[in-house]
Write a protein that holds these residues in place. Structure first.
Motif, PDB file in Angstrom:
ATOM      1  N   THR A   4       0.829  -1.210   0.000  1.00  0.00           N
ATOM      2  CA  THR A   4       0.000   0.000   0.000  1.00  0.00           C
ATOM      3  C   THR A   4       0.857   1.250   0.000  1.00  0.00           C
ATOM      4  O   THR A   4       0.607   2.213  -0.736  1.00  0.00           O
ATOM      5  N   ALA A   5       1.879   1.273   0.861  1.00  0.00           N
ATOM      6  CA  ALA A   5       2.752   2.444   0.940  1.00  0.00           C
ATOM      7  C   ALA A   5       3.504   2.659  -0.362  1.00  0.00           C
ATOM      8  O   ALA A   5       3.667   3.792  -0.834  1.00  0.00           O
ATOM      9  N   GLU A  17     -12.792  13.400 -11.202  1.00  0.00           N
ATOM     10  CA  GLU A  17     -13.868  14.274 -11.651  1.00  0.00           C
ATOM     11  C   GLU A  17     -15.220  13.611 -11.395  1.00  0.00           C
ATOM     12  O   GLU A  17     -15.321  12.399 -11.290  1.00  0.00           O
ATOM     13  N   PRO A  18     -16.252  14.409 -11.292  1.00  0.00           N
ATOM     14  CA  PRO A  18     -17.587  13.833 -11.025  1.00  0.00           C
ATOM     15  C   PRO A  18     -17.989  12.791 -12.037  1.00  0.00           C
ATOM     16  O   PRO A  18     -18.697  11.863 -11.713  1.00  0.00           O
ATOM     17  N   HIS A  19     -17.536  12.917 -13.274  1.00  0.00           N
ATOM     18  CA  HIS A  19     -17.956  11.960 -14.307  1.00  0.00           C
ATOM     19  C   HIS A  19     -16.751  11.272 -14.912  1.00  0.00           C
ATOM     20  O   HIS A  19     -16.720  10.962 -16.097  1.00  0.00           O
ATOM     21  N   SER A  20     -15.702  11.059 -14.116  1.00  0.00           N
ATOM     22  CA  SER A  20     -14.478  10.449 -14.636  1.00  0.00           C
ATOM     23  C   SER A  20     -14.557   8.948 -14.702  1.00  0.00           C
ATOM     24  O   SER A  20     -13.652   8.308 -15.177  1.00  0.00           O
ATOM     25  N   GLY A  21     -15.629   8.332 -14.139  1.00  0.00           N
ATOM     26  CA  GLY A  21     -15.764   6.880 -14.181  1.00  0.00           C
ATOM     27  C   GLY A  21     -14.961   6.160 -13.158  1.00  0.00           C
ATOM     28  O   GLY A  21     -14.745   4.956 -13.262  1.00  0.00           O
ATOM     29  N   ALA A  22     -14.465   6.831 -12.108  1.00  0.00           N
ATOM     30  CA  ALA A  22     -13.678   6.170 -11.051  1.00  0.00           C
ATOM     31  C   ALA A  22     -14.561   5.261 -10.249  1.00  0.00           C
ATOM     32  O   ALA A  22     -15.673   5.605  -9.893  1.00  0.00           O
ATOM     33  N   LYS A  23     -14.072   4.059  -9.882  1.00  0.00           N
ATOM     34  CA  LYS A  23     -14.831   3.058  -9.136  1.00  0.00           C
ATOM     35  C   LYS A  23     -14.443   3.109  -7.679  1.00  0.00           C
ATOM     36  O   LYS A  23     -13.302   3.344  -7.342  1.00  0.00           O
ATOM     37  N   LYS A  24     -15.414   2.851  -6.798  1.00  0.00           N
ATOM     38  CA  LYS A  24     -15.145   2.767  -5.366  1.00  0.00           C
ATOM     39  C   LYS A  24     -14.543   1.411  -5.036  1.00  0.00           C
ATOM     40  O   LYS A  24     -15.016   0.391  -5.524  1.00  0.00           O
ATOM     41  N   SER A  25     -13.541   1.417  -4.174  1.00  0.00           N
ATOM     42  CA  SER A  25     -12.913   0.159  -3.773  1.00  0.00           C
ATOM     43  C   SER A  25     -13.741  -0.574  -2.746  1.00  0.00           C
ATOM     44  O   SER A  25     -13.368  -1.633  -2.306  1.00  0.00           O
ATOM     45  N   GLY A  26     -14.867  -0.020  -2.313  1.00  0.00           N
ATOM     46  CA  GLY A  26     -15.714  -0.685  -1.323  1.00  0.00           C
ATOM     47  C   GLY A  26     -16.316  -1.964  -1.834  1.00  0.00           C
ATOM     48  O   GLY A  26     -16.851  -2.759  -1.077  1.00  0.00           O
ATOM     49  N   PRO A  32     -14.613   0.085   3.258  1.00  0.00           N
ATOM     50  CA  PRO A  32     -15.264   1.367   3.003  1.00  0.00           C
ATOM     51  C   PRO A  32     -14.733   1.996   1.729  1.00  0.00           C
ATOM     52  O   PRO A  32     -13.570   1.800   1.353  1.00  0.00           O
ATOM     53  N   GLY A  33     -15.567   2.769   1.033  1.00  0.00           N
ATOM     54  CA  GLY A  33     -15.181   3.407  -0.218  1.00  0.00           C
ATOM     55  C   GLY A  33     -14.132   4.483  -0.016  1.00  0.00           C
ATOM     56  O   GLY A  33     -13.843   4.903   1.093  1.00  0.00           O
ATOM     57  N   SER A  34     -13.543   4.934  -1.123  1.00  0.00           N
ATOM     58  CA  SER A  34     -12.499   5.952  -1.039  1.00  0.00           C
ATOM     59  C   SER A  34     -13.074   7.277  -0.572  1.00  0.00           C
ATOM     60  O   SER A  34     -14.248   7.577  -0.785  1.00  0.00           O
ATOM     61  N   VAL A  35     -12.238   8.114  -0.005  1.00  0.00           N
ATOM     62  CA  VAL A  35     -12.666   9.397   0.532  1.00  0.00           C
ATOM     63  C   VAL A  35     -12.957  10.350  -0.607  1.00  0.00           C
ATOM     64  O   VAL A  35     -12.177  10.472  -1.557  1.00  0.00           O
ATOM     65  N   ASP A  36     -14.072  11.100  -0.557  1.00  0.00           N
ATOM     66  CA  ASP A  36     -14.451  12.065  -1.578  1.00  0.00           C
ATOM     67  C   ASP A  36     -13.702  13.366  -1.332  1.00  0.00           C
ATOM     68  O   ASP A  36     -13.952  14.061  -0.349  1.00  0.00           O
ATOM     69  N   LEU A  91      -7.266   8.022 -12.711  1.00  0.00           N
ATOM     70  CA  LEU A  91      -7.145   6.630 -12.289  1.00  0.00           C
ATOM     71  C   LEU A  91      -7.899   6.390 -10.984  1.00  0.00           C
ATOM     72  O   LEU A  91      -8.008   7.305 -10.160  1.00  0.00           O
ATOM     73  N   PRO A  92      -8.421   5.178 -10.731  1.00  0.00           N
ATOM     74  CA  PRO A  92      -9.076   4.875  -9.442  1.00  0.00           C
ATOM     75  C   PRO A  92      -8.050   4.825  -8.321  1.00  0.00           C
ATOM     76  O   PRO A  92      -6.850   4.828  -8.553  1.00  0.00           O
ATOM     77  N   ASP A  93      -8.538   4.760  -7.088  1.00  0.00           N
ATOM     78  CA  ASP A  93      -7.680   4.747  -5.903  1.00  0.00           C
ATOM     79  C   ASP A  93      -7.109   3.346  -5.720  1.00  0.00           C
ATOM     80  O   ASP A  93      -7.679   2.496  -5.050  1.00  0.00           O
ATOM     81  N   TRP A  94      -5.957   3.080  -6.338  1.00  0.00           N
ATOM     82  CA  TRP A  94      -5.372   1.739  -6.312  1.00  0.00           C
ATOM     83  C   TRP A  94      -4.887   1.371  -4.911  1.00  0.00           C
ATOM     84  O   TRP A  94      -4.831   0.178  -4.571  1.00  0.00           O
ATOM     85  N   SER A  95      -4.533   2.329  -4.069  1.00  0.00           N
ATOM     86  CA  SER A  95      -4.039   2.008  -2.730  1.00  0.00           C
ATOM     87  C   SER A  95      -5.119   1.339  -1.889  1.00  0.00           C
ATOM     88  O   SER A  95      -4.849   0.402  -1.130  1.00  0.00           O
ATOM     89  N   MET A  96      -6.362   1.803  -1.999  1.00  0.00           N
ATOM     90  CA  MET A  96      -7.460   1.189  -1.253  1.00  0.00           C
ATOM     91  C   MET A  96      -7.729  -0.225  -1.754  1.00  0.00           C
ATOM     92  O   MET A  96      -8.023  -1.141  -0.994  1.00  0.00           O
TER      93      MET A  96
END
Length: 424
Positions: A4-5, A17-26, A32-36, A91-96
């Motif tokens: 992760t680090a 972006e609001p419509h960037s198509g990023a997926k929640k890791s939840g 839990p999903g990524s922080v907004d 890009l989505p939040d790969w760390s989560m």
């Protein structure tokens, strides 16, 4: 956590972006999903270890005083100022995602190691009670609890003592009463008994031991109660080896009620009986009652005598009298020569008077036939008496008992001899 680090250092987390198509890791492992962070429009640049905010204005001077202006730090979602659209910040939040995968992997690895340990050491987990609290069986009629024989519960023979077994019996009886919800503030007393200042007193107990468990063995104790007479309640126990299911010992006891103030026996009030009578089991005793009358034993006719026995503070229970298990140790104080060559097979005890902290007792033992021989079986009679100056009548009987002994096996005798030789 290392993965992760490392990932976080290679791919800085940016605001999707609001419509960037990023997926929640939840969606991975119910994490839990990524922080907004869309509401924060600042960007930090690392320059020589100093954090500099991008597009932040320099402090302005008004009347030679500095006023910090941060107009570019917007919190309005309708702001038209956006971060530059790049490949990296879409890009989505790969760390989560990696954290969730790591957590799932570690949990699976732990379960696999536990399963492998159980396969290698089934003797350590068969029949274990995970929390040592026991369990109710048959709608509260029976109670079962497991015990692991500890190193401090075995004696010179490398087996558990009779006192250890009886302590386990007593513990399951109390936990049975507690588990069905009728335990009051006293020692196994019900709430109604507390109101009437009553407590249980043991009058008779008989224990038969077929085999003693050893250090590390896990045993299961089952207990239940039954009506023995109008003012007498019987409690029985079965002790089994958890691994083999073999019955190791059986015990049956009779209990009556006593008044705490007068120290006299009392009838069982209807209000008290109503609290526990629906837990009675309609079954005969697990051991046959020894109806043989115990003859009177006096110091002149005894083979062994041990005097000057006094209770310690640790020998008293919460009812301020000596715990019934402690009497067994005092009885055996005058039977040590028997214990060195024989193993206790059964014991029958009749409790006549209670012993309190100021009592002084004398232990007498008589061996059938007048002495110890090389036979495979020995019977003994015992009695505990009040000595003069104690709180009981001098010569008054406290406990009478009968014991049956079987000859020890050669390994037990050899272990006892080695233990005696090692004590210099």
């Amino acid at each position: 956590m290392v993965a992760t680090a490392a990932t976080a250092s290679m791919f800085p987390v940016s605001s999707p972006e609001p419509h960037s198509g990023a997926k929640k890791s939840g969606k991975h492992g119910n994490e839990p999903g990524s922080v907004d962070v869309r509401r924060i429009k600042t960007k930090s640049v690392n320059s020589g270890g100093i954090q500099v905010k991008h597009k932040s204005q320099a402090p302005k001077e008004v009347n030679r005083s500095k006023i910090h202006v941060m107009n570019d730090l917007k919190t309005d979602d309708n702001s038209t100022s956006h971060a530059p659209r790049t490949f990296m910040n879409q890009l989505p939040d790969w760390s989560m995602l990696l954290a969730a995968i790591t957590t799932i992997f570690l949990a699976a690895e732990k379960q696999w190691m536990l399963l492998e340990w159980k396969t290698k050491r089934p003797d350590m987990v068969v029949g274990l009670d995970p929390f040592g609290l026991g369990r109710i069986v048959q709608d509260g009629l029976l109670f079962r609890q497991n015990f692991s024989i500890r190193s401090y519960e075995i004696g010179a023979d490398r087996t558990a003592s009779i006192e250890t077994l009886m302590n386990h019996f007593q513990e399951t009886a109390l936990n049975h009463t507690k588990s069905v919800g009728i335990l009051g503030d006293g020692f196994s007393s019900t709430p109604e008994m507390d109101k009437m200042n009553l407590f249980w007193a043991l009058t008779k107990m008989r224990v038969i031991v077929d085999r003693y468990p050893t250090w590390g063995d896990v045993v299961e104790v089952s207990t239940w109660i039954a009506q023995n007479a109008k003012n007498n309640v019987r409690r029985d126990w079965l002790l089994r080896d958890c691994k083999s299911g073999e019955i190791l010992a059986r015990a049956s006891s009779n209990w009556v009620m006593m008044n705490k103030e007068t120290r006299r026996l009392s009838k069982i009030p209807d209000e008290v009986r109503g609290q526990f009578e629906h837990y009675f089991v309609d079954a005969p005793p697990v051991v046959d009652d020894d109806c043989r009358k115990l003859p009177k034993l006096e110091e002149a006719t005894a083979d062994y005598v041990r005097s000057g026995l006094t209770p310690k503070w640790s020998d008293l229970d919460i009812n301020q009298h000596v715990n019934n298990v402690r009497y067994i140790g005092w009885i055996f104080e005058s039977a040590t020569q028997v214990m060195e060559r024989y193993e206790l097979a059964s014991i029958t005890l009749e409790y006549r008077r209670e012993c309190r902290k100021d009592s002084v007792l004398k232990s007498l033992t008589s061996v059938a036939g007048g002495g110890i021989d090389d036979s495979n079986h020995v019977d003994c009679q015992h009695v505990l008496l009040f000595e003069g100056g104690s709180d009981g009548a001098p010569g008054g009987e406290v406990v009478k008992g009968r014991t049956e002994w079987r000859q020890k096996c050669k390994n037990q005798i050899r272990n006892t001899d080695h233990s005696s030789a090692g004590n210099v």
